[in-house]
Design an enzyme around this catalytic site. Sequence first.
Site, PDB file in Angstrom:
ATOM      1  N   HIS A 100     -15.266  12.907 -75.306  1.00 47.41           N
ATOM      2  CA  HIS A 100     -15.556  13.970 -76.276  1.00 47.41           C
ATOM      3  C   HIS A 100     -16.992  14.486 -76.103  1.00 47.41           C
ATOM      4  O   HIS A 100     -17.216  15.693 -75.958  1.00 47.41           O
ATOM      5  CB  HIS A 100     -15.351  13.417 -77.699  1.00 47.41           C
ATOM      6  CG  HIS A 100     -15.571  14.409 -78.793  1.00 47.41           C
ATOM      7  ND1 HIS A 100     -14.542  15.112 -79.375  1.00 47.41           N
ATOM      8  CD2 HIS A 100     -16.696  14.822 -79.425  1.00 47.41           C
ATOM      9  CE1 HIS A 100     -15.021  15.920 -80.316  1.00 47.41           C
ATOM     10  NE2 HIS A 100     -16.338  15.759 -80.366  1.00 47.41           N
ATOM     11  N   GLU A 101     -17.940  13.564 -76.090  1.00 46.18           N
ATOM     12  CA  GLU A 101     -19.348  13.986 -75.981  1.00 46.18           C
ATOM     13  C   GLU A 101     -19.641  14.573 -74.603  1.00 46.18           C
ATOM     14  O   GLU A 101     -20.497  15.452 -74.473  1.00 46.18           O
ATOM     15  CB  GLU A 101     -20.295  12.820 -76.301  1.00 46.18           C
ATOM     16  CG  GLU A 101     -20.131  12.207 -77.698  1.00 46.18           C
ATOM     17  CD  GLU A 101     -20.192  13.207 -78.845  1.00 46.18           C
ATOM     18  OE1 GLU A 101     -20.821  14.270 -78.684  1.00 46.18           O
ATOM     19  OE2 GLU A 101     -19.576  12.941 -79.908  1.00 46.18           O
ATOM     20  N   HIS A 142     -18.954  18.188 -74.881  1.00 43.25           N
ATOM     21  CA  HIS A 142     -20.126  18.894 -75.432  1.00 43.25           C
ATOM     22  C   HIS A 142     -21.219  19.011 -74.362  1.00 43.25           C
ATOM     23  O   HIS A 142     -21.861  20.055 -74.213  1.00 43.25           O
ATOM     24  CB  HIS A 142     -20.699  18.127 -76.629  1.00 43.25           C
ATOM     25  CG  HIS A 142     -19.895  18.262 -77.905  1.00 43.25           C
ATOM     26  ND1 HIS A 142     -19.595  19.476 -78.466  1.00 43.25           N
ATOM     27  CD2 HIS A 142     -19.354  17.318 -78.734  1.00 43.25           C
ATOM     28  CE1 HIS A 142     -18.902  19.287 -79.594  1.00 43.25           C
ATOM     29  NE2 HIS A 142     -18.733  17.988 -79.774  1.00 43.25           N
ATOM     30  N   GLU A 185     -16.998  22.651 -80.316  1.00 39.23           N
ATOM     31  CA  GLU A 185     -15.950  21.646 -80.556  1.00 39.23           C
ATOM     32  C   GLU A 185     -14.734  21.904 -79.666  1.00 39.23           C
ATOM     33  O   GLU A 185     -14.048  20.963 -79.270  1.00 39.23           O
ATOM     34  CB  GLU A 185     -15.563  21.676 -82.045  1.00 39.23           C
ATOM     35  CG  GLU A 185     -14.808  20.465 -82.524  1.00 39.23           C
ATOM     36  CD  GLU A 185     -15.624  19.178 -82.567  1.00 39.23           C
ATOM     37  OE1 GLU A 185     -16.862  19.229 -82.396  1.00 39.23           O
ATOM     38  OE2 GLU A 185     -15.002  18.103 -82.759  1.00 39.23           O
TER      39      GLU A 185
END
Lengths: 503, 503
Positions: free
Chosen positions: A266-267, A270, A296
């Site tokens: 997830h990160e 980003h 997101e």
Amino acid sequence: MTIDKNYRDLVEKLTEISRLNGIMSTLSWDQEVMMPSGASEARARQISTLAGIIHERTTDPQLGTCLAAIQKEGFGSLNTLMACNIREAQRNFDLETKVPKRLAMEMAELSSSAHSVWIAARKENKFSSFSPVLKHFLELKKEWAQCVFPDLNPYDANIDNFERGTTMAEITPIFELLKKELIPFIRIIQESEHQPANSFLQGSFPIDKQEALARKISQDIGFEFNQGRMDVSVHPFCGGGHPTDVRITTRYDESNFIESLYAVIHETGHGLYEQGRMLQERDLPASESLTMGIHESQSLFWERMIGQSKFFCAHYFETIRTVFPQNLHGISADSFYQAINICKPDFIRVQADELTYPLHIILRYEIEKGLFDGSMNVDDLPEIWNEMMMQYLGIKPPTDTLGVLQDSHWSGGAFGYFPSYTLGAIYACQFYKTMQNELPDTEKNIEVGNFIPIKAWLNQKIHSQGRLYTPQELVQRITGEVLNPNHFISYLKKKYTAIYQLS
Amino acid sequence: MTIDKNYRDLVEKLTEISRLNGIMSTLSWDQEVMMPSGASEARARQISTLAGIIHERTTDPQLGTCLAAIQKEGFGSLNTLMACNIREAQRNFDLETKVPKRLAMEMAELSSSAHSVWIAARKENKFSSFSPVLKHFLELKKEWAQCVFPDLNPYDANIDNFERGTTMAEITPIFELLKKELIPFIRIIQESEHQPANSFLQGSFPIDKQEALARKISQDIGFEFNQGRMDVSVHPFCGGGHPTDVRITTRYDESNFIESLYAVIHETGHGLYEQGRMLQERDLPASESLTMGIHESQSLFWERMIGQSKFFCAHYFETIRTVFPQNLHGISADSFYQAINICKPDFIRVQADELTYPLHIILRYEIEKGLFDGSMNVDDLPEIWNEMMMQYLGIKPPTDTLGVLQDSHWSGGAFGYFPSYTLGAIYACQFYKTMQNELPDTEKNIEVGNFIPIKAWLNQKIHSQGRLYTPQELVQRITGEVLNPNHFISYLKKKYTAIYQLS
């Protein structure tokens, strides 16, 4: 051509502000990841001093004069990038200067005191300790909306702060559709006779092995470790002071490697957005990431569309089983895929799966909407919350700590933030579908671990576009249509119908 | 009482500057320890922006007006701490504002370009590539001296920048005495029939074990890890942004644990000084460490007076042997003590032992002195260097890279810095002797690992005194006499006579 001189002045001022913000971001990262506990007081004072200087620069009357002069000249002769920098600078300047000092101070003070009130209320499971703060913040945020976006409905103004250009008029029908489709679908799933096993995901997973695995996958996906780092913090986040210095974090739990691994994916999503920003003028606003929702969409793209897909599981399962041979002995890639995709209504948003997550968001959105339009009262929130939880997810939180008090957002006055999470999920799905059309080998590529074309596509279509377009324009340009939740709904139904063997 | 108002204004301005300097220090630490390599360009620009703001604040005409008003009123009614803050603020303001902008920029530019010129010259072993830069810096630093301390001899002004109040008149006789005593003594040692063995210090020492050992000893000595950190960097240093956030570093070599361990003890000495600063007004200059020489006295106090003593070796040898059992099997604490104290003339200053180190410094001091008074020419330095090395240490560097080009200091224009190293060693020895008189159990305490009274003594006598006294006043107050190199000479002679079994 005084416009040139004015524009150069503007660029100089914006560049200084951007660098100071980069420093602030590095300090914040350090605070979460490196700083010894005893330094918190001194650091808070240093950060406050730097914030004061940034505020001084962002509200500098000379910046206003410079912008006014450019606006007066008109900027027909400027290119798109320059025009975007001016537009962004004007928006930021207005946001900073249209708030009276008294209100800004009151919000800052409340924000700093409210957090500990919220912590205490959670600890004591006592909503009535937190409700006065919430009421106060609501009043301040209504006043703030009136100051900065007097032409907008106050809740729309707060949404605009995180997801510019998006209003209730767009969100409400989307969320209504999601409710209509997802609530009964989740019920069917719960009643299915086939419920995937996931007990093998529990066990003992040495942290050094978790860390090495997560780092490998982050790098495989495309995170550039010579322009970034990966560390440990209490809550995973993506920070860092520049596109060449992007810092992702995760946390490790010896008994659960899935959580840390998917937090890293997830990160990384980003992080790829930040590392993929346009190469020119990285100290200017046109190059910055667009909105919370678009950010997101990038993290969820990698976490869910890619990482939780069966193709990704097919590719990595042998690697993962080699790292944790005892735990995953006799398990197949497909049962691993099913296990990490189990749908189970839970009280806590941050632990929710991709099917139930939107309902957590919709619940919060409807409450915020009700608080702003006066149809709900703060004092009634615990009851409203629990009723909606029953209605949407069929479960009732036994305590307010597991209910209305669970999120920190309201203690910081961040009304209008929640919708971005689900807008991001919908964006991610719509982008993925377009990418599949444009790059038909995508699934095959994932299955062999070739993420290069995917990263390149996102770089070109999204990351390098900065703030040149609004989110609405961007999604239209990329996918040929406006934000369309039907792709998201079809994707979820197809995926979970297969996993739960629904007919 | 306008003095109160003026003093409050001054405190506000100084506090802001101190916090910004703290941020700068954290950024510098991050750059050396954490920052990904790809971020160096962006970071350089961020640091330059912050430096610009610090310069704006430190040269703020309002700060000058405020100081002038306080000076005009006289500050008889103020306490010592307040008077010290004013004195320090005035000195810093003068240092910042008396340099014309043109000169400041020329120095900054040269400093930034000279470093790479020096690197290249070292690599090619070509002094003539570096000499034009050195000549240029010499001219600039003479001009700088004329601007900031017009009443001082130009080299004294440069020394004052690092070791305020200390001049050649004080240093030259001390260094003459050291030469007279140490040069023949080192020769005798080299000719001694007893030469301690140290081959057992070579081997394979796992880095994780080195790290754990160093961390334990740093903590034993008194480093507070809740107000500090220990990490790895290319060159060991002590940094961090506040007395509650002190960050020491070391580097590890698998084949040599002594170097990293004693680097940690050295940097812990610096760290204890910072952590031990007075508890009040830590954002004001009165609380800051005094001079380079006094700082170095603290690192050398722990590294040499304590860490390299036989009492320290007696206490820790068993611990160290347990960590590295294969390597130190059959070795005694005493032979370990002798091995880590071997005296051997070397070309390189940073690798020198405590006996030969002062001669490296004296050589550089005499060259700087000669360059400033015109008795030496830059072009002759390689020859002068090598002749002095022969005369002082009996060895001749085979290349300029191992000789006149070895240090980075001159490439940064840091003339007058070198003496502080040896002044620090002399201070350390004199402080140690006084402490032994006041705390007669010191050696016993070291032998049982009780460092608490030692740290407390240094805290009280030195660390918490900040800048209330000049170094000259401080040494007089603590030891009852002026800086006296005879203690240092006696200490060295006694210690090395024993180790080398001289009669």
